[in-house]
Design an enzyme around this catalytic site. Sequence first.
Site, PDB file in Angstrom:
ATOM      1  N   LYS A 147      62.574  -9.019  19.254  1.00 24.16           N
ATOM      2  CA  LYS A 147      63.793  -9.272  19.783  1.00 24.16           C
ATOM      3  C   LYS A 147      64.663  -8.376  20.558  1.00 24.16           C
ATOM      4  O   LYS A 147      65.031  -8.848  21.510  1.00 24.16           O
ATOM      5  CB  LYS A 147      64.761  -9.918  18.551  1.00 24.16           C
TER       6      LYS A 147
ATOM      7  N   THR B  38      63.036  -5.926  22.186  1.00 24.72           N
ATOM      8  CA  THR B  38      62.419  -5.993  23.556  1.00 24.72           C
ATOM      9  C   THR B  38      62.773  -7.100  24.522  1.00 24.72           C
ATOM     10  O   THR B  38      62.951  -6.724  25.569  1.00 24.72           O
ATOM     11  CB  THR B  38      60.863  -6.025  23.317  1.00 24.72           C
TER      12      THR B  38
ATOM     13  N   ARG C 182      72.135  -3.329  17.873  1.00 26.65           N
ATOM     14  CA  ARG C 182      72.690  -2.414  16.844  1.00 26.65           C
ATOM     15  C   ARG C 182      71.672  -0.960  16.780  1.00 26.65           C
ATOM     16  O   ARG C 182      70.918  -0.629  17.351  1.00 26.65           O
ATOM     17  CB  ARG C 182      71.983  -3.183  15.418  1.00 26.65           C
TER      18      ARG C 182
ATOM     19  N   LYS D   4      58.495  -0.105  10.051  1.00 31.22           N
ATOM     20  CA  LYS D   4      58.983  -0.991  11.016  1.00 31.22           C
ATOM     21  C   LYS D   4      59.029  -0.319  12.578  1.00 31.22           C
ATOM     22  O   LYS D   4      58.770  -0.833  13.662  1.00 31.22           O
ATOM     23  CB  LYS D   4      60.224  -2.004  10.764  1.00 31.22           C
TER      24      LYS D   4
ATOM     25  N   ALA E 130      69.760  -7.237   8.477  1.00 29.79           N
ATOM     26  CA  ALA E 130      69.992  -8.674   8.176  1.00 29.79           C
ATOM     27  C   ALA E 130      69.250  -9.296   6.928  1.00 29.79           C
ATOM     28  O   ALA E 130      69.871 -10.335   6.497  1.00 29.79           O
ATOM     29  CB  ALA E 130      69.580  -9.493   9.446  1.00 29.79           C
TER      30      ALA E 130
ATOM     31  N   PHE F  72      66.310  -9.821  11.976  1.00 32.84           N
ATOM     32  CA  PHE F  72      65.291 -10.684  11.540  1.00 32.84           C
ATOM     33  C   PHE F  72      65.184 -11.966  11.911  1.00 32.84           C
ATOM     34  O   PHE F  72      65.727 -12.208  13.331  1.00 32.84           O
ATOM     35  CB  PHE F  72      65.277 -10.528   9.897  1.00 32.84           C
TER      36      PHE F  72
ATOM     37  N   PHE G 232      52.103 -11.041  24.024  1.00 29.80           N
ATOM     38  CA  PHE G 232      51.304  -9.895  23.707  1.00 29.80           C
ATOM     39  C   PHE G 232      50.004  -9.886  24.479  1.00 29.80           C
ATOM     40  O   PHE G 232      49.611 -10.884  24.859  1.00 29.80           O
ATOM     41  CB  PHE G 232      50.841  -9.674  22.266  1.00 29.80           C
TER      42      PHE G 232
ATOM     43  N   TRP H 218      57.708  -6.444  27.919  1.00 33.86           N
ATOM     44  CA  TRP H 218      57.012  -5.257  27.403  1.00 33.86           C
ATOM     45  C   TRP H 218      56.272  -4.444  28.407  1.00 33.86           C
ATOM     46  O   TRP H 218      56.413  -3.400  28.540  1.00 33.86           O
ATOM     47  CB  TRP H 218      56.372  -5.556  26.059  1.00 33.86           C
TER      48      TRP H 218
HETATM   49  P1  ADP Z   1      62.333  -6.811  16.740  1.00 35.62           P
HETATM   50  O1  ADP Z   1      63.665  -6.477  17.248  1.00 35.62           O
HETATM   51  O2  ADP Z   1      62.186  -8.412  16.687  1.00 35.62           O
HETATM   52  O3  ADP Z   1      62.457  -6.418  15.295  1.00 35.62           O
HETATM   53  P2  ADP Z   1      61.246  -5.050  18.489  1.00 35.62           P
HETATM   54  O4  ADP Z   1      61.804  -5.507  19.860  1.00 35.62           O
HETATM   55  O5  ADP Z   1      61.718  -3.994  17.860  1.00 35.62           O
HETATM   56  O6  ADP Z   1      61.230  -6.426  17.428  1.00 35.62           O
HETATM   57  O7  ADP Z   1      59.461  -4.978  18.561  1.00 35.62           O
HETATM   58  C1  ADP Z   1      58.797  -4.649  17.530  1.00 35.62           C
HETATM   59  C2  ADP Z   1      57.719  -3.874  18.032  1.00 35.62           C
HETATM   60  O8  ADP Z   1      56.878  -4.678  18.828  1.00 35.62           O
HETATM   61  C3  ADP Z   1      57.983  -2.710  18.937  1.00 35.62           C
HETATM   62  O9  ADP Z   1      56.993  -1.669  18.374  1.00 35.62           O
HETATM   63  C4  ADP Z   1      57.627  -3.010  20.249  1.00 35.62           C
HETATM   64  O10 ADP Z   1      57.403  -2.098  21.203  1.00 35.62           O
HETATM   65  C5  ADP Z   1      56.382  -3.946  19.948  1.00 35.62           C
HETATM   66  N1  ADP Z   1      56.582  -5.150  21.004  1.00 35.62           N
HETATM   67  C6  ADP Z   1      57.531  -6.139  21.189  1.00 35.62           C
HETATM   68  N2  ADP Z   1      57.105  -7.046  22.082  1.00 35.62           N
HETATM   69  C7  ADP Z   1      55.636  -6.888  22.518  1.00 35.62           C
HETATM   70  C8  ADP Z   1      54.716  -7.065  23.405  1.00 35.62           C
HETATM   71  N3  ADP Z   1      55.034  -8.235  24.198  1.00 35.62           N
HETATM   72  N4  ADP Z   1      53.565  -6.486  23.309  1.00 35.62           N
HETATM   73  C9  ADP Z   1      53.184  -5.398  22.663  1.00 35.62           C
HETATM   74  N5  ADP Z   1      54.156  -4.861  21.784  1.00 35.62           N
HETATM   75  C10 ADP Z   1      55.487  -5.456  21.519  1.00 35.62           C
HETATM   76 MG    MG Z   2      65.448  -5.517  16.766  1.00 39.40          MG
END
Ligand code: ADP
Ligand code: MG
Length: 553
Positions: free
Chosen positions: A68, A70, A91, A102, A270, A298, A378, A407
């Site tokens: 989210k 990202t 946040r 996480k 959350a 979440f 991904f 990403w």
């Molecule tokens: P959320 O905000 O939903 O908890 P994040 O944006 O923090 O998720 O991403 C969770 C993890 O996944 C981070 O370590 C991020 O770098 C990784 N990530 C997010 N999108 C991708 C992607 N498309 N490919 C590889 N890793 C990703």
């Molecule tokens: Mg997040």
Amino acid sequence: MKSDVEISQETAMEPITKVAKKIGITEDQIEQYGKYKAKINFDPTTEKAKGKLILVTSINPTAAGEGKTTVTIGLGDALNELHKKVVLALREPSLGPVMGMKGGATGGGYAQVVPMDDINLHFTGDFDALTEANNTLAALIDNHIQHGNQLNIDPRQITWKRVMDVNDRELRQVVVGLGGRTSGVPRQDGFDITVASELMAILCLATSLTDLKKRISKMLIGYTYDRQPVTVADLHVQGALTLLLKDAIKPNLVQTIEHTPAFIHGGPFANIAHGCNSILATQAALHFGDYAITEAGFGSDLGAEKFMDIVTPRLQQSPDCVVVVATVRALKLNGGADKKTLNEENLDALKKGVVNLKRHVEGMQQYGKPVVVAINKFATDTDDELTYLQNYVTNELQVTGTIINSWAEGGKGAINLAKDVMDACAQPAKFHELYADDDSIEDKMEKIVTRIYGGNGIEFSSKAKNALKRIKKLGYDQMPVCMAKTQYSFTDDAKQLGAPENFKIHVSDLQLKLGAGFIVALTGKILTMPGLPTHPAALDMDIDEQGRITGLF
Ligand code: ADP
Ligand code: MG
């Protein structure tokens, strides 16, 4: 691929004054914290045409998160690339997940807010200030009892807990005041994580310093021997506590790798709290941007429901578009795939798991605003998997489904999503509330459980029944309910993935948060002080003589 912290440390950031100037923040409004971070003084009552609000949420996640943050950052960078005035509201990360499992909360790959190391570690000190304010109150309560207890506080009925911002299961239940007459009155106490503290919620819901103080004075700290509520105002320490938060209440400004402005402020989880950044940060993003993008924690069953039911009425603005982030990986997990095999193609599991996305989309559609699905790509997703998912969203859910690749590509990877989101924001739509303040507590919860979770009712423990009775007797039942529930499932059992049917939500206790203005319902086995995993992220972190950081994702 470089690590997130490598990408962040290699970024040529713009001075924060320049980022601020781009969106019309004046020099008077800025307090710099070094060259790349600032707090801003901003009065939300200075009216200006408000921007469009975009809320980013997701399906039920895997333990790593579904992207989210990202996606929020990528979408912001894409709108920026399309020459739109866009501001993010996110946040602040908690050290619990940073040191635990996480990870941070600054995005990933080429969609990050920077400097990510600073933001993930202490940042501008807001969480430290909150922790100190919270524990100052705890000390003042115990000191009041030590010195005669004029208020007749029953030490067995103190509801105010101490906090720290690291996962420390050892502190969930403690005995304080041991050591004899001069060392306090012994009683059972416990620690929560800072992000679960009512003060954190208040910081995120307050609309001014005066409102912050008013809310702090209302906070319930426990009960007297004759079962009357005791508040901060009774102790007369609201002034001191507000003072400790005088800087923490100001939103922090940073930038993305592509120099899009981002307010990062407040950080309730959350699952055990309301999961949204501060109202002041969202108001500032709406004030300075034509588009404001905010993320709720979440899945949509947690953060987004709370955004709609708790934040929206106080913000006095509802989202113009809801973006539901989905990944092939998490949908396969929801379809029964083993978490160790998520990198392998598995169309069967994906086809089974899409019901999870369906329920999240339908839940959000009930609020009346357009929903767009962002498929966060991904590298391990196969073309067949992505095509299947996109077709499912278009044909079965009949909403826009757009692949986003920020990403790997930053803003460029989200241009299509940005266009779809702008189209959605332009659609006329009316906000529908899920429940009204004067619905009974049971009705409010029933609506959340049946309409958002897809369950069929609630079961109260005897402790929860007693709490319900007490809340009604005290006349505090006109407040929204903040559900504390596992993030992994629509149910209160983390193991039930997909879209379970015919389940009840088990409420173990109800807690009054009079300053935040909501009632917390604890469900299932949820804990307000998490523990660390077998291999905490902390084990892999390091910093060298040159300040180069490793292991911070
Ligand atoms: P959320 O905000 O939903 O908890 P994040 O944006 O923090 O998720 O991403 C969770 C993890 O996944 C981070 O370590 C991020 O770098 C990784 N990530 C997010 N999108 C991708 C992607 N498309 N490919 C590889 N890793 C990703
Ligand atoms: Mg997040």
